[in-house]
Design a protein around this motif. Structure first.
Motif, PDB file in Angstrom:
ATOM      1  N   UNK A  75       0.841  -1.207   0.000  1.00 39.62           N
ATOM      2  CA  UNK A  75       0.000   0.000   0.000  1.00 39.62           C
ATOM      3  C   UNK A  75       0.863   1.239   0.000  1.00 39.62           C
ATOM      4  N   UNK A  76       1.979   1.126   0.647  1.00 38.68           N
ATOM      5  CA  UNK A  76       2.914   2.225   0.772  1.00 38.68           C
ATOM      6  C   UNK A  76       3.300   2.751  -0.613  1.00 38.68           C
ATOM      7  N   UNK A  86       2.052   6.218  -2.831  1.00 39.41           N
ATOM      8  CA  UNK A  86       3.043   7.114  -3.414  1.00 39.41           C
ATOM      9  C   UNK A  86       2.767   7.293  -4.907  1.00 39.41           C
ATOM     10  N   UNK A 145      -0.381  10.597   3.418  1.00 34.43           N
ATOM     11  CA  UNK A 145      -1.135  10.144   4.590  1.00 34.43           C
ATOM     12  C   UNK A 145      -2.634  10.403   4.468  1.00 34.43           C
ATOM     13  N   UNK A 205      -4.645   7.634   3.100  1.00 36.14           N
ATOM     14  CA  UNK A 205      -4.789   6.433   3.921  1.00 36.14           C
ATOM     15  C   UNK A 205      -6.126   6.454   4.641  1.00 36.14           C
ATOM     16  N   UNK A 250      -4.547   0.630   6.081  1.00 40.21           N
ATOM     17  CA  UNK A 250      -3.848   0.462   4.802  1.00 40.21           C
ATOM     18  C   UNK A 250      -2.616  -0.398   4.945  1.00 40.21           C
ATOM     19  N   UNK A 281      11.394   1.834   2.061  1.00 39.98           N
ATOM     20  CA  UNK A 281      10.562   2.489   3.068  1.00 39.98           C
ATOM     21  C   UNK A 281      11.200   3.685   3.761  1.00 39.98           C
ATOM     22  N   UNK A 295       1.436   0.933  11.565  1.00 41.84           N
ATOM     23  CA  UNK A 295       1.005   0.285  10.325  1.00 41.84           C
ATOM     24  C   UNK A 295       2.171   0.113   9.361  1.00 41.84           C
ATOM     25  N   UNK A 296       3.034   1.139   9.325  1.00 43.64           N
ATOM     26  CA  UNK A 296       4.210   1.035   8.466  1.00 43.64           C
ATOM     27  C   UNK A 296       5.080  -0.139   8.904  1.00 43.64           C
ATOM     28  N   UNK A 320       3.593  -3.277   7.771  1.00 46.30           N
ATOM     29  CA  UNK A 320       3.788  -3.525   6.347  1.00 46.30           C
ATOM     30  C   UNK A 320       5.228  -3.926   6.039  1.00 46.30           C
ATOM     31  N   UNK A 323      -3.306  -9.665  10.829  1.00 41.61           N
ATOM     32  CA  UNK A 323      -2.380  -8.552  10.669  1.00 41.61           C
ATOM     33  C   UNK A 323      -2.013  -8.047  12.043  1.00 41.61           C
TER      34      UNK A 323
END
Lengths: 174, 562, 420
Positions: free
Chosen positions: B532-533, B537, B553, B556, B560, C102, C318-319, C322, C384
């Protein structure tokens, strides 16, 4: 597609059961491929002391006592008289005793046969083919094969006269 | 996903589309169907695009129940975990198959005590051949087939029949959402945004003020490709067990001999076996003099195929050379599916034949020489005026409990021969002579003393080897694994398909963007099956191209993840 | 200076660069609150420096690898030392890849130490270049080992991110029963890492002091023809023997802190000649681990998890979730190719059977099954966040057992010589 759903499901489930059954069956019963009691005795083609080649098939219809031996194996030597005695007793009643010599040459076998004075048929397995197909590890090992070519029982170790007699008796009755 | 469908559900969507039982999101417009679901504002469950799995129905029968069992991912995970735990159990003690020659029923108890005995009795000494382990594998196979079938067809239908204009709720409940105002005429704006999307590899379809952009849909097939590969792999493994497709033998090949490979028409000759060790100079200083490291094991092998007189033990087979190769550990001999692998070796020399001379010990005169082979020797030899007849042979000389000379094994470790010699100056019935070819045995068993006893004091004949070149022995024995595995190509095909699926599924993502412009309001929803990241983007980049500045952001819409 | 000397020198340089980079990452993250600058600026600025340092470290590490390859004539992944140094390099590669995607500075704070610990662990093993034994002479040594290590390294980064997720999201202030359980589990995970540090500290401390005690044990084996073969097995302890091998005698004993004989003997089921020594190493690791842990607790005066938790303030959970998933998703195909498919191809070429249920093979399969279960649970059953993070942490434990545990505990075809 919608109407064919059920038959498709049934066919796939059937295939899974079939293949799965085969997989499980062969892992449980297939084992190592050695003959067990009740399974068909593997065929062989080996040179006999008489200079002719012999197969298991030629004894079809007869009960066969298949004895694996070597001249260097002391218990094999000790059980020879018992085998000879039983051979003489049963040979007219459809029983044949066959000795399979393991891994030795003709001269050794001939001398040995003369020494212990036996006259039942002897075949030689210099390449250990029969040893492999019968899954022999210790010697002596004796297979009692009935007239239909099925293994009736397997005896590992030295045989004495009375067990041999009862075993052959059972073999003939069946 | 697994929530039970109420008994009577209205599966007809307000857009007029009739959906099958179990549908989560209307197949046409994407509106959530269940009432509870429709009122919520949570992210939509987009797995399989909300379509019904094939097997979901109102009144399942027995076939459906079995089918549903294997169709469940929950069950699949249980099966994976059980297989994992089962596999672990099998590594606690060595498996029976790692030993060439043991009696398992006593070995485990003797070697590992009571714990080993329990291990054996539980059948864990052959975990990977046990009925329950194979059953687990079969069930995994069933799960692979049924899970895939149940999901791939509906998903295929859903993805090939996508409507461009979706229900507003479908858009605002995606994990990537943007609702903002636009000044342009809807169609113009949609045309403008289509350009940058196409540039980024999206396939774009428009319908007035609505747009659907999609890329890398093939990534969605990745999991199913993996499953197909695994099924082929498992079937190939199963096929290996079929008679004739698989052979595995562990055989000894003495140097300089042609040995038959049992159950085949092939013969293999070990021309020479070489073992080399690293020299002191090649070793690091710390190991010098302490450690020996092997450098090379090599069997120079020639493979023959029998062309005539093969099965008949009374005749000598006729052989025809078909292949030759220097077999090393990572380089097997290979001929038409038959492969021979270097496995082990034994450097004990094995005596094959000697050529002793018959000598007069008084004068030193040599009457003649003859060749005495250990296996199937000739019975009678002529040496000058003398006739030497072989009476007895012992491969591994010893004495029985009764004091009789016997052979204690069939291997020529201590060969001994009893001859009867006839000829001039000897008694009419001949003279017996005991011959030990090996020097160690001559002294060990006192050859001279025995012969003095047999022949008396006036004995004058001796059998002796004059020259070392008259001794023929096999310097070493190599052990090869001879194998045939005709199912191997299918194994590799299965593995290759698995890899293809993994790459498709994990290194690409299926990305979709839906947007509608109604009354000056842009509603954008986006979905990807992972990363999703990067997706956010990308959308920010696309919107930037149409002069719309958005922060990553703000796209989102919660959750996400992944 | 020979190539191999240069190789080991630049390896040490890489080690120190990584250690420096670790400190710089720490400054980048911890310093943001008291640097006076805006926190984001501070982190970005120091993060850049830290990343530069770890990248130069990786270049040095690569230089070590290439020069050792050239110097020895074969790819340096042929024994435990070489494999562990390679694995640590791959962890840095995986970290760099994930970082490039990231741009999370804080990842360096957790991933770089993994690499440092692996490098230190490598140094436990003999470092000499050894010529290849026949079974390793194959192109598949290059492919199988490197790809497997790369895949496992992505799992290592997944582990780092998963642990970060847990440290970030577990509610350390709460007295709720479930939260307490999570706190304890995180604390135990951190404690386990400290035990590994304890192991390394004890190995190098006693090695530095030159400690050695030797035990002997007669070993009688009976050959088939009734011949008795008596050999004497010798075990050399490099750490003071708290526990002696089962059924053994002291040959030489260097006393330690007044201890001049072993405190007890290994139980009889540990009958392998090295089992006692390994058990002793475990005891020492636990002792030093406990001491280290106690010391840290004394300094920070709260559970470690609670102490680290504020470091992750402001990081988007959340990051982290992921990143965990992404690292594993990238690693999984590589692991499949390297640790299973090429393993099968090599086994087929070398032994003629692509699969033989050798313990190492089985554990590679266990690892693969574990991560397949992880992916199924995540993708199809919506596991998750926390559950997924715990699985990522547990998964790396399985990976490490496959790489190290199998060699230590179970012997098989793969066992390299000289494991400690």
């Amino acid at each position: 597609m919608g109407k064919a759903r059920k038959p498709v499901q049934i066919i796939i489930l059937f295939l899974i059961v079939l293949l799965g059954g085969y997989a499980i069956g062969s892992s449980v019963f297939g084992g190592d491929g050695k003959p067990k009691e009740g399974s068909t005795a593997p065929s062989f083609e080996l040179l006999g002391l008489d200079g002719k080649s012999h197969t298991l098939d030629e004894y079809k219809g007869k009960a066969v006592v298949l004895n694996f031996w070597g001249s260097w194996c002391a218990p094999c030597v000790k059980e020879m008289p018992a085998l000879q005695a039983q051979w003489e007793k049963w040979k007219d009643e459809g029983v044949v005793v066959v000795g399979v010599n393991v891994g030795e040459d003709q001269m050794t076998v001939e001398n040995f046969v003369k020494l212990v004075d036996i006259n039942f048929p002897i075949v030689m397995d210099p390449g250990r083919d029969a040893v492999r197909s019968y899954g022999i590890s210790p010697m002596p090992t004796t297979f009692f094969i009935n007239a239909r070519g099925k293994v009736d029982s397997i005896h590992i170790g030295q045989l004495d006269l009375s067990t041999l007699d009862t075993q052959i008796g059972k073999l003939v009755k069946r | 996903m697994s929530s039970k469908a109420p008994l009577f559900t209205n599966t007809k969507c307000e857009c007029g589309h009739q959906n099958p039982v179990g549908t989560v999101l209307c197949e046409a417009c994407g509106k959530p169907l269940e009432e509870k679901e429709a009122e919520s504002s949570e992210n939509l469950e987009m797995r399989y695009d909300g379509v019904a799995r094939r097997s979901q129905r109102v009144n399942p029968g027995i076939i459906d129940r079995v089918w549903n069992f294997f169709s469940s991912v929950k069950i699949a995970v249980y099966l994976i975990v059980l297989t994992l735990l089962g596999s672990m159990l099998g590594t606690i003690l060595p498996q029976e198959s790692t030993f060439l020659n043991i009696d398992a029923s006593t070995y485990y108890k003797q070697e590992y005590g009571t714990a080993g005995d329990i291990y054996y009795k539980l059948g864990l000494s052959h975990t990977y051949e046990s009925w329950w382990f194979v059953t687990l594998l079969v069930m995994i196979g069933a799960s692979l087939v049924i899970c895939s079938l149940d999901r791939v067809l509906p998903l295929y239908k859903a993805l090939t029949r996508q409507k461009i204009r979706k229900h507003r709720q479908f858009l605002t409940r995606q994990k990537v959402v943007l609702v903002t105002e636009v000044q342009d005429d809807p169609e113009t704006w949609v045309e403008r945004v289509a350009g940058p999307l196409k540039k980024r590899g999206y396939r774009v379809k428009t319908d007035g003020g609505a747009l659907l952009a999609e890329k890398h849909r093939f990534s969605r097939w990745g999991p199913y490709v993996i499953h197909i590969g695994l099924i082929i792999f498992l079937l190939a493994v199963l096929a290996r067990g079929l008679p004739g497709l698989n052979m595995d033998q562990h055989l000894a090949f003495p140097q300089g001999e042609i040995t038959q490979i049992p159950d085949t028409t092939f013969y293999l000759e070990n021309k020479k076996f070489i073992v080399e060790f690293y020299t002191e100079e090649e070793m690091p200083e710390e190991f010098r003099g302490k450690k020996v490291l092997p450098k090379l094991y090599e069997t120079q092998a020639v493979l023959y195929e029998c062309t005539a007189d093969c099965g008949d033990p009374s005749k000598k087979p006729q052989l025809n050379e078909v292949a030759s190769h220097d077999i090393r550990v990572n380089s097997p001999l290979s001929y038409k599916g038959l492969k021979a692998y270097q496995f082990d070796y034994d450097l004990t020399p094995v005596l094959r034949s000697v050529q002793p001379e018959l000598k007069d010990s008084r004068t030193g005169e040599v009457y003649g020489k003859f060749k005495l082979t250990m296996k199937n020797p000739e019975r009678s030899f002529e040496a000058g005026p003398y006739t030497v007849t072989l009476k007895e042979k012992y491969m591994d000389f010893g004495l029985s409990d009764e004091g009789q000379p016997v052979s204690v094994s069939p291997y020529p470790n201590a060969p001994a021969f009893l001859f009867l010699i006839t000829g001039p100056d000897l008694p009419a019935e001949g003279q017996q002579y005991f011959y030990f070819p090996k020097q160690v045995d001559k002294t060990k068993f006192q050859q001279t003393a025995i012969n003095d006893k047999l022949g008396g004091g006036s004995r004058f004949l001796e059998l002796e080897v004059g020259d070392m070149k008259d001794v023929d022995f096999s310097e070493s024995t190599t052990y090869l694994n001879v194998r045939v595995d005709r199912a191997m190509p299918f194994i590799w095909v299965g593995a290759a398909i698995v890899m293809l699926g993994l790459v498709l599924g994990f290194y690409w993502q299926h990305r979709r963007v839906w947007l509608t412009v109604d009354d000056g309001v842009l509603t954008l929803g986006g979905h990807t099956n992972k990363n999703w990241f990067g997706f956010r983007r990308e959308i920010v980049g696309v919107l930037g191209k149409v002069d719309m500045a958005v922060d990553e952001k703000t796209l989102d819409n919660g959750g996400g993840l992944a | 200076m020979s190539l191999l000397d240069f190789s080991s020198d630049i390896f040490i340089a890489a080690f120190f660069l990584y250690s420096g980079a670790f400190m710089l990452y720490t400054i980048a993250i911890m310093g943001r609150k008291w640097s006076g600058r805006k926190p984001e600026e501070h982190t970005a600025r120091w993060g850049k420096i830290a990343f530069a340092a770890s990248s130069i470290g990786l270049l040095c590490h690569l230089a070590y690898f290439i020069t050792r390859w050239m110097g020895s004539g074969h790819i340096p992944v042929s024994n435990m030392y070489e494999f562990m140094t390679f694995l640590s390099m791959m962890v840095m590669v995986a970290f760099t890849v994930i970082f490039a995607i990231y741009r999370k500075i804080i990842l360096g704070l957790f991933a770089v130490p993994i690499s440092i610990i692996l490098m230190a662990y490598a140094a436990v093993f003999p470092q000499e270049v050894q010529p290849l034994i026949p079974s390793l002479k194959s192109i598949y040594l290059n492919i199988h080992v490197t790809l497997a290590a790369l895949g496992e390294s992505f799992f290592a980064v997944g582990f780092a991110a998963g642990l970060m997720y847990l440290l970030r999201t577990v509610n350390f202030g709460s007295k709720d029963k479930n939260d307490r359980k999570q706190q304890r589990l995180v604390e135990f995970t951190l404690f386990s890492i400290i035990v590994i540090l304890g192991f390394l500290v004890s190995v190098f401390a006693f090695r530095g002091a030159g400690y050695e005690s030797v035990f002997v044990r007669p070993n009688v084996t009976i050959d088939s023809p009734g011949q008795e073969n008596s050999t004497i097995e010798k075990v050399s302890y490099k750490m003071p023997p708290i526990v002696a091998p089962y059924d053994s005698e002291i040959e030489s004993f260097q006393s330690f802190l007044g201890m001049d004989k072993p405190l007890f003997e290994a139980p009889s089921w540990m009958n392998g000649v090295n089992a006692g020594r390994k058990f002793n190493t475990v005891i020492w690791s636990l002792i030093s681990g406990l001491l280290l842990y106690g010391l840290i607790r004394l300094i920070v005066r709260k559970p470690l998890g609670e102490a680290i938790h504020p470091v992750l303030d402001g990081i988007d959970a959340d990051d982290l979730d992921e990143i965990t998933y992404r690292a594993i998703a990238i690693g999984f195909p590589i692991f499949t190719l390297g640790a299973l498919i090429f393993a099968m191809i090599w086994a087929q070429v070398a032994w003629g059977r692509f699969w033989g249920w050798d313990p190492k093979e089985v554990w590679a399969l266990v690892t693969w099954l574990f991560y397949s279960a992880y992916l199924h649970l995540r993708l199809a059953r919506g596991w998750q966040g926390r559950k997924s993070a715990w699985l990522a942490v547990l998964g790396f434990l399985v990976v490490m057992f496959t790489l190290v545990g199998v060699n230590l505990v179970i012997a098989g075809l793969h066992s390299y010589a000289g494991t400690d």
